[in-house]
Design a protein around this motif. Sequence first.
Motif, PDB file in Angstrom:
ATOM      1  N   ARG A  33       0.840  -1.197   0.000  1.00 32.33           N
ATOM      2  CA  ARG A  33       0.000   0.000   0.000  1.00 32.33           C
ATOM      3  C   ARG A  33       0.878   1.251   0.000  1.00 32.33           C
ATOM      4  O   ARG A  33       1.803   1.380   0.788  1.00 32.33           O
ATOM      5  CB  ARG A  33      -0.919   0.005   1.213  1.00 32.33           C
ATOM      6  N   GLY A  34       0.557   2.170  -0.903  1.00 31.37           N
ATOM      7  CA  GLY A  34       1.332   3.397  -1.012  1.00 31.37           C
ATOM      8  C   GLY A  34       2.486   3.304  -1.984  1.00 31.37           C
ATOM      9  O   GLY A  34       3.123   4.319  -2.291  1.00 31.37           O
ATOM     10  N   ALA A  35       2.777   2.110  -2.504  1.00 31.07           N
ATOM     11  CA  ALA A  35       3.876   1.957  -3.460  1.00 31.07           C
ATOM     12  C   ALA A  35       3.511   2.623  -4.783  1.00 31.07           C
ATOM     13  O   ALA A  35       2.349   2.604  -5.203  1.00 31.07           O
ATOM     14  CB  ALA A  35       4.181   0.484  -3.685  1.00 31.07           C
ATOM     15  N   ARG A  36       4.476   3.203  -5.437  1.00 26.88           N
ATOM     16  CA  ARG A  36       4.225   3.733  -6.775  1.00 26.88           C
ATOM     17  C   ARG A  36       4.328   2.585  -7.768  1.00 26.88           C
ATOM     18  O   ARG A  36       5.080   1.632  -7.577  1.00 26.88           O
ATOM     19  CB  ARG A  36       5.198   4.845  -7.150  1.00 26.88           C
ATOM     20  N   VAL A  37       3.519   2.665  -8.827  1.00 25.92           N
ATOM     21  CA  VAL A  37       3.481   1.612  -9.836  1.00 25.92           C
ATOM     22  C   VAL A  37       4.162   2.113 -11.102  1.00 25.92           C
ATOM     23  O   VAL A  37       3.757   3.129 -11.670  1.00 25.92           O
ATOM     24  CB  VAL A  37       2.025   1.204 -10.152  1.00 25.92           C
ATOM     25  N   LEU A  38       5.193   1.400 -11.538  1.00 28.41           N
ATOM     26  CA  LEU A  38       5.888   1.695 -12.785  1.00 28.41           C
ATOM     27  C   LEU A  38       5.683   0.547 -13.754  1.00 28.41           C
ATOM     28  O   LEU A  38       5.663  -0.624 -13.352  1.00 28.41           O
ATOM     29  CB  LEU A  38       7.389   1.865 -12.548  1.00 28.41           C
ATOM     30  N   SER A  39       5.530   0.864 -15.037  1.00 30.79           N
ATOM     31  CA  SER A  39       5.519  -0.193 -16.044  1.00 30.79           C
ATOM     32  C   SER A  39       6.957  -0.519 -16.414  1.00 30.79           C
ATOM     33  O   SER A  39       7.880   0.278 -16.180  1.00 30.79           O
ATOM     34  CB  SER A  39       4.758   0.259 -17.284  1.00 30.79           C
ATOM     35  N   ASP A  40       7.165  -1.702 -17.006  1.00 33.50           N
ATOM     36  CA  ASP A  40       8.516  -2.053 -17.431  1.00 33.50           C
ATOM     37  C   ASP A  40       8.954  -1.261 -18.661  1.00 33.50           C
ATOM     38  O   ASP A  40      10.082  -1.392 -19.127  1.00 33.50           O
ATOM     39  CB  ASP A  40       8.646  -3.564 -17.671  1.00 33.50           C
ATOM     40  N   ALA A  41       8.050  -0.387 -19.172  1.00 33.90           N
ATOM     41  CA  ALA A  41       8.408   0.546 -20.230  1.00 33.90           C
ATOM     42  C   ALA A  41       8.829   1.902 -19.663  1.00 33.90           C
ATOM     43  O   ALA A  41       9.164   2.821 -20.407  1.00 33.90           O
ATOM     44  CB  ALA A  41       7.243   0.734 -21.199  1.00 33.90           C
ATOM     45  N   GLY A  42       8.793   2.023 -18.326  1.00 33.92           N
ATOM     46  CA  GLY A  42       9.270   3.238 -17.682  1.00 33.92           C
ATOM     47  C   GLY A  42       8.220   4.295 -17.430  1.00 33.92           C
ATOM     48  O   GLY A  42       8.556   5.437 -17.112  1.00 33.92           O
ATOM     49  N   LEU A  43       6.931   3.951 -17.521  1.00 34.74           N
ATOM     50  CA  LEU A  43       5.862   4.911 -17.262  1.00 34.74           C
ATOM     51  C   LEU A  43       5.363   4.756 -15.829  1.00 34.74           C
ATOM     52  O   LEU A  43       5.141   3.640 -15.360  1.00 34.74           O
ATOM     53  CB  LEU A  43       4.694   4.686 -18.222  1.00 34.74           C
ATOM     54  N   GLU A  44       5.158   5.878 -15.152  1.00 33.22           N
ATOM     55  CA  GLU A  44       4.571   5.837 -13.819  1.00 33.22           C
ATOM     56  C   GLU A  44       3.059   5.787 -13.966  1.00 33.22           C
ATOM     57  O   GLU A  44       2.441   6.704 -14.520  1.00 33.22           O
ATOM     58  CB  GLU A  44       4.994   7.041 -12.990  1.00 33.22           C
ATOM     59  N   LEU A  45       2.455   4.717 -13.456  1.00 32.64           N
ATOM     60  CA  LEU A  45       1.041   4.453 -13.691  1.00 32.64           C
ATOM     61  C   LEU A  45       0.146   4.899 -12.555  1.00 32.64           C
ATOM     62  O   LEU A  45      -1.047   5.104 -12.749  1.00 32.64           O
ATOM     63  CB  LEU A  45       0.827   2.962 -13.943  1.00 32.64           C
ATOM     64  N   GLY A  46       0.704   5.024 -11.339  1.00 32.68           N
ATOM     65  CA  GLY A  46      -0.116   5.442 -10.219  1.00 32.68           C
ATOM     66  C   GLY A  46       0.442   4.986  -8.892  1.00 32.68           C
ATOM     67  O   GLY A  46       1.630   4.666  -8.772  1.00 32.68           O
ATOM     68  N   THR A  47      -0.434   4.941  -7.893  1.00 33.49           N
ATOM     69  CA  THR A  47      -0.068   4.557  -6.529  1.00 33.49           C
ATOM     70  C   THR A  47      -1.002   3.459  -6.047  1.00 33.49           C
ATOM     71  O   THR A  47      -2.221   3.548  -6.245  1.00 33.49           O
ATOM     72  CB  THR A  47      -0.179   5.772  -5.584  1.00 33.49           C
ATOM     73  N   VAL A  48      -0.448   2.447  -5.417  1.00 37.13           N
ATOM     74  CA  VAL A  48      -1.260   1.336  -4.937  1.00 37.13           C
ATOM     75  C   VAL A  48      -2.089   1.766  -3.728  1.00 37.13           C
ATOM     76  O   VAL A  48      -1.554   2.227  -2.724  1.00 37.13           O
ATOM     77  CB  VAL A  48      -0.388   0.126  -4.544  1.00 37.13           C
ATOM     78  N   LEU A  49      -3.397   1.608  -3.847  1.00 39.92           N
ATOM     79  CA  LEU A  49      -4.305   1.862  -2.724  1.00 39.92           C
ATOM     80  C   LEU A  49      -4.501   0.598  -1.898  1.00 39.92           C
ATOM     81  O   LEU A  49      -4.624   0.654  -0.679  1.00 39.92           O
ATOM     82  CB  LEU A  49      -5.655   2.353  -3.242  1.00 39.92           C
ATOM     83  N   ASP A  50      -4.537  -0.538  -2.577  1.00 40.14           N
ATOM     84  CA  ASP A  50      -4.744  -1.809  -1.884  1.00 40.14           C
ATOM     85  C   ASP A  50      -4.427  -2.949  -2.834  1.00 40.14           C
ATOM     86  O   ASP A  50      -4.378  -2.758  -4.059  1.00 40.14           O
ATOM     87  CB  ASP A  50      -6.193  -1.923  -1.396  1.00 40.14           C
ATOM     88  N   ALA A  51      -4.207  -4.119  -2.276  1.00 39.36           N
ATOM     89  CA  ALA A  51      -4.064  -5.339  -3.063  1.00 39.36           C
ATOM     90  C   ALA A  51      -5.399  -6.050  -3.118  1.00 39.36           C
ATOM     91  O   ALA A  51      -6.222  -5.940  -2.207  1.00 39.36           O
ATOM     92  CB  ALA A  51      -3.000  -6.233  -2.455  1.00 39.36           C
ATOM     93  N   VAL A  52      -5.622  -6.783  -4.190  1.00 41.73           N
ATOM     94  CA  VAL A  52      -6.821  -7.593  -4.358  1.00 41.73           C
ATOM     95  C   VAL A  52      -6.404  -9.053  -4.245  1.00 41.73           C
ATOM     96  O   VAL A  52      -5.476  -9.491  -4.927  1.00 41.73           O
ATOM     97  CB  VAL A  52      -7.483  -7.342  -5.721  1.00 41.73           C
TER      98      VAL A  52
END
Length: 205
Positions: A96-115
């Motif tokens: 929770r709170g981790a930033r999400v990066l794609s393996d292409a180098g784009l920042e996609l967002g921030t993790v609110l929760d795991a499913v």
Amino acid sequence: MTALMLAAELTKRPVVTLGGEAVAQIKDTVFDASGGQITGFTLAGRGLLSGPLKQSLPWTGVHALGPDAVMIPAVEVLQARDAVVDRGEAGSGQVRGARVLSDAGLELGTVLDAVVEGGTSGRVAGFHVDTTEAMGRHERRAFLPAYGRLAMTGDTLVIPARLAEQAVDDLDALAAAWDRTRAAAEPGLRGTESRAAHLRKEDDR
């Protein structure tokens, strides 16, 4: 359809033995995010005034993760708290709170929760994410599936770029996508009934 639930919803869910004894409640869910797996749970005592317990519940001790309770065979499966925490987020970063990066180098967002997937698998099925403009969903929340190669270090989760294209708006849509992916990965299985039968056969071995 596979039952999916937000990890935050597991907090305060009772831990109950197969004999019917409620022995604790869930405090936090601990993950190995890169492995896509729950490693276990930290626990609290039952009741409003009960605090954290020194014991924890490793995933290997879980009989089933249900919508109303976490079932365990017996109280003896509980272990020291470090047995769970040291194998999970403490070593690989907080989900929770981790930033999400794609393996292409784009920042996609921030993790609110795991499913997480209900039942016996302990799998992380996806992430609820506060998205960025890179996903074309600025200031919107979305669910990203969690299959494929993931990496978690510190406060950053790296996912395959193709997963950003498969973002959906709700848990039902994520569950449908999860079932389709699992069916494709398990040849000969069609639909959730076939998959459930396959799992039952494995359990009977």
